[in-house]
Structures are given as C-alpha cells and as structure tokens.
Design a protein around this motif. Structure first.
Motif, mmCIF file in Angstrom:
data_model
loop_
_atom_site.group_PDB
_atom_site.id
_atom_site.type_symbol
_atom_site.label_atom_id
_atom_site.label_comp_id
_atom_site.label_asym_id
_atom_site.label_seq_id
_atom_site.Cartn_x
_atom_site.Cartn_y
_atom_site.Cartn_z
ATOM 1 N N ALA A 78 6.723 -2.902 -4.802
ATOM 2 C CA ALA A 78 7.433 -1.671 -5.158
ATOM 3 C C ALA A 78 6.579 -0.444 -4.869
ATOM 4 C CB ALA A 78 7.820 -1.712 -6.638
ATOM 5 N N TYR A 79 5.264 -0.591 -5.051
ATOM 6 C CA TYR A 79 4.362 0.533 -4.763
ATOM 7 C C TYR A 79 4.479 0.968 -3.296
ATOM 8 C CZ TYR A 79 0.065 3.112 -3.885
ATOM 9 O OH TYR A 79 -0.835 4.075 -3.506
ATOM 10 N N ASN A 80 4.474 0.009 -2.394
ATOM 11 C CA ASN A 80 4.577 0.342 -0.972
ATOM 12 C C ASN A 80 5.900 1.033 -0.651
ATOM 13 O OD1 ASN A 80 2.060 -0.754 -0.287
ATOM 14 N ND2 ASN A 80 2.910 -2.814 -0.039
ATOM 15 N N VAL A 81 6.981 0.564 -1.272
ATOM 16 C CA VAL A 81 8.291 1.176 -1.041
ATOM 17 C C VAL A 81 8.303 2.616 -1.536
ATOM 18 C CG1 VAL A 81 10.738 1.092 -1.657
ATOM 19 C CG2 VAL A 81 9.519 -1.028 -1.101
ATOM 20 N N HIS A 82 7.823 2.854 -2.730
ATOM 21 C CA HIS A 82 7.833 4.206 -3.301
ATOM 22 C C HIS A 82 6.866 5.132 -2.564
ATOM 23 C CE1 HIS A 82 9.291 2.182 -7.249
ATOM 24 N NE2 HIS A 82 10.316 2.561 -6.493
ATOM 25 N N TYR A 83 5.772 4.564 -2.077
ATOM 26 C CA TYR A 83 4.827 5.377 -1.300
ATOM 27 C C TYR A 83 5.486 5.928 -0.043
ATOM 28 C CZ TYR A 83 0.815 6.547 1.623
ATOM 29 O OH TYR A 83 -0.058 7.199 2.444
ATOM 30 N N TRP A 84 6.173 5.062 0.682
ATOM 31 C CA TRP A 84 6.823 5.493 1.913
ATOM 32 C C TRP A 84 8.044 6.358 1.648
ATOM 33 C CZ3 TRP A 84 4.395 5.805 6.169
ATOM 34 C CH2 TRP A 84 3.363 4.906 6.460
ATOM 35 N N LEU A 85 8.707 6.174 0.501
ATOM 36 C CA LEU A 85 9.812 7.068 0.146
ATOM 37 C C LEU A 85 9.301 8.488 -0.068
ATOM 38 C CD1 LEU A 85 12.001 4.898 -2.265
ATOM 39 C CD2 LEU A 85 12.576 5.683 0.050
ATOM 40 N N GLY A 86 8.078 8.605 -0.591
ATOM 41 C CA GLY A 86 7.486 9.932 -0.715
ATOM 42 C C GLY A 86 7.268 10.592 0.632
ATOM 43 N N ALA A 87 6.875 9.803 1.619
ATOM 44 C CA ALA A 87 6.716 10.344 2.975
ATOM 45 C C ALA A 87 8.069 10.736 3.564
ATOM 46 C CB ALA A 87 6.026 9.315 3.861
ATOM 47 N N VAL A 88 9.098 9.936 3.271
ATOM 48 C CA VAL A 88 10.437 10.234 3.790
ATOM 49 C C VAL A 88 10.944 11.554 3.230
ATOM 50 C CG1 VAL A 88 12.849 9.476 3.751
ATOM 51 C CG2 VAL A 88 11.033 7.830 4.236
ATOM 52 N N SER A 89 10.650 11.834 1.950
ATOM 53 C CA SER A 89 11.108 13.099 1.364
ATOM 54 C C SER A 89 10.499 14.296 2.080
ATOM 55 C CB SER A 89 10.754 13.133 -0.124
ATOM 56 O OG SER A 89 9.347 13.237 -0.312
ATOM 57 N N THR A 127 6.489 14.314 -5.717
ATOM 58 C CA THR A 127 5.903 14.128 -7.047
ATOM 59 C C THR A 127 6.642 13.045 -7.824
ATOM 60 O OG1 THR A 127 5.263 16.461 -7.082
ATOM 61 C CG2 THR A 127 5.293 15.301 -9.193
ATOM 62 N N PHE A 128 7.970 13.032 -7.703
ATOM 63 C CA PHE A 128 8.781 12.015 -8.387
ATOM 64 C C PHE A 128 8.367 10.613 -7.944
ATOM 65 C CE2 PHE A 128 12.591 9.291 -8.140
ATOM 66 C CZ PHE A 128 12.893 9.203 -9.495
ATOM 67 N N PHE A 129 8.240 10.432 -6.632
ATOM 68 C CA PHE A 129 7.837 9.115 -6.130
ATOM 69 C C PHE A 129 6.377 8.819 -6.464
ATOM 70 C CE2 PHE A 129 11.412 10.003 -3.150
ATOM 71 C CZ PHE A 129 12.224 8.957 -3.557
ATOM 72 N N GLY A 130 5.566 9.863 -6.592
ATOM 73 C CA GLY A 130 4.178 9.658 -6.991
ATOM 74 C C GLY A 130 4.071 9.054 -8.381
ATOM 75 N N HIS A 131 4.892 9.548 -9.319
ATOM 76 C CA HIS A 131 4.899 8.979 -10.666
ATOM 77 C C HIS A 131 5.368 7.521 -10.641
ATOM 78 C CE1 HIS A 131 3.703 12.610 -12.598
ATOM 79 N NE2 HIS A 131 4.804 13.291 -12.277
ATOM 80 N N MET A 132 6.314 7.236 -9.788
ATOM 81 C CA MET A 132 6.776 5.860 -9.667
ATOM 82 C C MET A 132 5.650 4.970 -9.135
ATOM 83 S SD MET A 132 10.676 6.430 -8.253
ATOM 84 C CE MET A 132 11.184 4.746 -8.557
ATOM 85 N N CYS A 133 4.861 5.491 -8.215
ATOM 86 C CA CYS A 133 3.716 4.730 -7.706
ATOM 87 C C CYS A 133 2.701 4.468 -8.816
ATOM 88 C CB CYS A 133 3.058 5.489 -6.547
ATOM 89 S SG CYS A 133 4.007 5.488 -5.014
ATOM 90 N N ASP A 134 2.478 5.469 -9.680
ATOM 91 C CA ASP A 134 1.559 5.275 -10.801
ATOM 92 C C ASP A 134 2.049 4.153 -11.715
ATOM 93 O OD1 ASP A 134 -0.025 7.307 -9.871
ATOM 94 O OD2 ASP A 134 0.913 8.851 -11.122
ATOM 95 N N ALA A 135 3.356 4.136 -11.968
ATOM 96 C CA ALA A 135 3.911 3.074 -12.818
ATOM 97 C C ALA A 135 3.779 1.714 -12.149
ATOM 98 C CB ALA A 135 5.378 3.378 -13.129
ATOM 99 N N ASP A 136 3.961 1.686 -10.839
ATOM 100 C CA ASP A 136 3.831 0.417 -10.116
ATOM 101 C C ASP A 136 2.399 -0.105 -10.173
ATOM 102 O OD1 ASP A 136 6.511 0.473 -9.402
ATOM 103 O OD2 ASP A 136 6.116 1.596 -7.551
ATOM 104 N N VAL A 137 1.426 0.804 -10.122
ATOM 105 C CA VAL A 137 0.022 0.392 -10.194
ATOM 106 C C VAL A 137 -0.273 -0.215 -11.564
ATOM 107 C CG1 VAL A 137 -2.352 1.221 -10.210
ATOM 108 C CG2 VAL A 137 -0.773 2.024 -8.460
ATOM 109 N N GLU A 138 0.250 0.405 -12.621
ATOM 110 C CA GLU A 138 0.013 -0.133 -13.961
ATOM 111 C C GLU A 138 0.605 -1.533 -14.114
ATOM 112 O OE1 GLU A 138 1.554 2.641 -16.729
ATOM 113 O OE2 GLU A 138 0.035 4.197 -16.307
ATOM 114 N N LYS A 139 1.763 -1.755 -13.457
ATOM 115 C CA LYS A 139 2.410 -3.067 -13.537
ATOM 116 C C LYS A 139 1.887 -4.031 -12.460
ATOM 117 C CE LYS A 139 6.684 -0.949 -15.199
ATOM 118 N NZ LYS A 139 8.126 -0.704 -14.867
#
Length: 294
Positions: free
Chosen positions: A135-146, A118-130
């Motif tokens: 960064a979106y791809n990095v945070h997306y895969w970090l969510g999978a790593v968790s 969920t934490f990385f999901g919010h980061m992905c939302d912020a990346d989409v807005e910007k």
C-alpha cells in the motif's frame, strides 16, 4: 485546431516536466526545455526556443523557499508556444498575453497538487506504521500522480477547448485592438529585462560591480566577434563568387568598437585591483591597532 497527437504529447510533457523538476533533475523541467519540446511538437523550433528563452529570463530572479508555490513558467511556455504557432500569434504577444498569465494562474493548481500530495503523504506514514509496503508504494506513486495532474489537466483543457477563444483574441489584437496588441508585444519584449532586474536586486551587485561590468562587456564583445566571423565568411563567399563590388568585412565590424568598451574594461580591472589591495592594507591597520592596545 491542434492535432490530437500534439495535444497528447504536450499534455504528457506537462506532467513529466514537474516530476523532472521535483525528482529526476535532468533539466527537462525548465522553461527553455519546455520551449524546445513544444516547438518540436508544434513544428516551429525557432518560436519555441524564443518563447522558452524569454520566459526563462523573465523568471531568472524568481525563487521559492521551503514549500512556497511559484508561477508555473514551464506550463506557460507550453501554452504560449502552442498558441503562437497554432493560432499564428506574434511570439512576444503570446508570451505577454498567454504565457505569463497562465503561469500565474497555475499557482492555484500547484497548491492543489501540494494539498493532494500531503494527503497521500499521511497515508504513506500510516502504511509505514502498519508495515504495509504494498500500500505504501501505491500511495507514494499516487502522490506523484497528483503533482502531474496539477499540470496535465489545465494544459489539456486549454489545448483541447481553448483554440477558438485564442483565435478570436488574436483576430481582435490584429484588428480593432491593434494598439493593445502592440502594447503586449512591447511588454513581452521587456519581460526578460524585468527578470534580470529581479535577479540583480538579490545579487551582491555593489560588492562585485567590477565582475558585472566585465561580464556585460565580454558578452557584447562575443556578439561583435560572431558578427565579424559572419562578415568574414560573407567576404569569402563574395570572393568565390567573383562579385564586382567589395563587401565590408571583419575590419569594419571591429573598427566600430567604441572607446567606451575599452574604458569599461579598464575601469573594471582597476576596481578589482583596488579592492584586492585594500584588504591587505585594512588587515595591516587592524594588526597595528592591536599592537598599540598591547
């Protein structure tokens, strides 16, 4: 102790199986598959399939809805298979003493993985807005790593440091606590029946009791058929070997079929016929009532 490559492979598979269950859907994220892979890695495919199949039957009626966490049967199967083969435990004891408890405890690591995701999901939302796609791809895969780490870390720690403890428990269960070991063996054998009971609790059994009876009887008949084929092959081998004493064969197996089997088949078919014919009668009665009201 486990070989380093066995710990590595089982740890990597523990991470893969949760991603397969969530994303790829190749059926590698199931307890049966976990037992097969663990058995191959540990060098005892039979034990792996037995534990995996038993665990699959145990969770047969367990389901989750929405974001609910559930017991991690796959990781429990990996642990139970590894320690059953590595420590020489009875498979049913390993299932009851290691597989099910580990599967239940890993509910908490599942929750931890969900929180991190969920934490990385919010980061992905912020990346989409910007519109920051890198960064979106990095945070997306970090969510999978968790998600993967929520399984890999417990499995690695248990396999790397839990062997002495499991060996001590195994020695105790086969020694002074033999009575407890026998109880766990019985409990492990009953777990698949518990899974079936949970499943039947949720299925519309009363509505489709005839099909339940037919399925049970057909499954029993298939076992009789396969036993008969095995006996027939044994007779052929006996003839080829020119044995002096005859061996009971297919006729003996089929003749042991009880009249209860035939009665259950007849009852199920009669019930299906009765229900199918009740529907037109009920529909006709409704139409007559409507005509009378008019």
């Amino acid at each position: 102790m486990f070989a380093w490559w066995q710990i590595l492979l089982l740890t990597l598979y523990a991470g893969y199986q949760i991603m397969d269950e969530l994303h790829w859907y190749t059926s590698a994220g199931s307890a049966v598959f976990a037992g097969m892979i663990s058995g191959l890695v540990m060098g005892d495919l039979t034990t792996g399939l037995y534990i995996g199949g038993s665990m699959q039957l145990t969770i047969l009626g367990v389901g989750t809805f929405g974001g609910a966490s559930r017991i991690d049967a796959n990781s429990g199967t990996i642990m139970a298979t590894a320690f059953a083969v590595g420590a020489g435990m009875d498979p049913e004891q390993a299932l009851a003493a290691i597989g099910v408890p580990v599967a239940a405890i890993l509910v908490y690591t599942d929750i931890a993985g969900r929180f991190a995701n969920t934490f990385f999901g919010h980061m992905c939302d912020a990346d989409v807005e910007k519109m920051n796609w890198g960064a979106y791809n990095v945070h997306y895969w970090l969510g999978a790593v968790s998600w993967m780490l929520s399984r890999m870390v417990p499995v690695f720690l248990a396999l790397a440091f839990g062997q002495p403890l499991v060996e001590a428990v195994t020695t105790a269960l086969n020694g002074d606590l033999a009575w407890l070991g026998k109880g766990l063996t019985v409990a492990g054998g009953c777990l698949p029946a518990v899974g079936f009971a949970i499943l039947l609790r949720y299925l519309p059994v009363k509505k489709h009791i005839a099909f339940l009876l037919l399925g049970f009887v057909i499954a029993a008949l298939m076992g009789t058929l396969f036993s008969g084929v095995g006996a027939l092959s044994g007779n052929i081998a006996a003839v080829n070997g020119a044995l002096a004493e005859p061996v009971e064969g297919l006729a003996g197996v089929i003749s042991n079929m009880s009249m209860l089997t035939i009665a259950l088949i007849g009852f199920a078919l009669s019930l299906i016929y009765y229900k199918n014919n009740q529907r037109p009668v009920a529909a006709a009665a409704v139409e007559e009532d409507d005509d009378d009201e008019l």
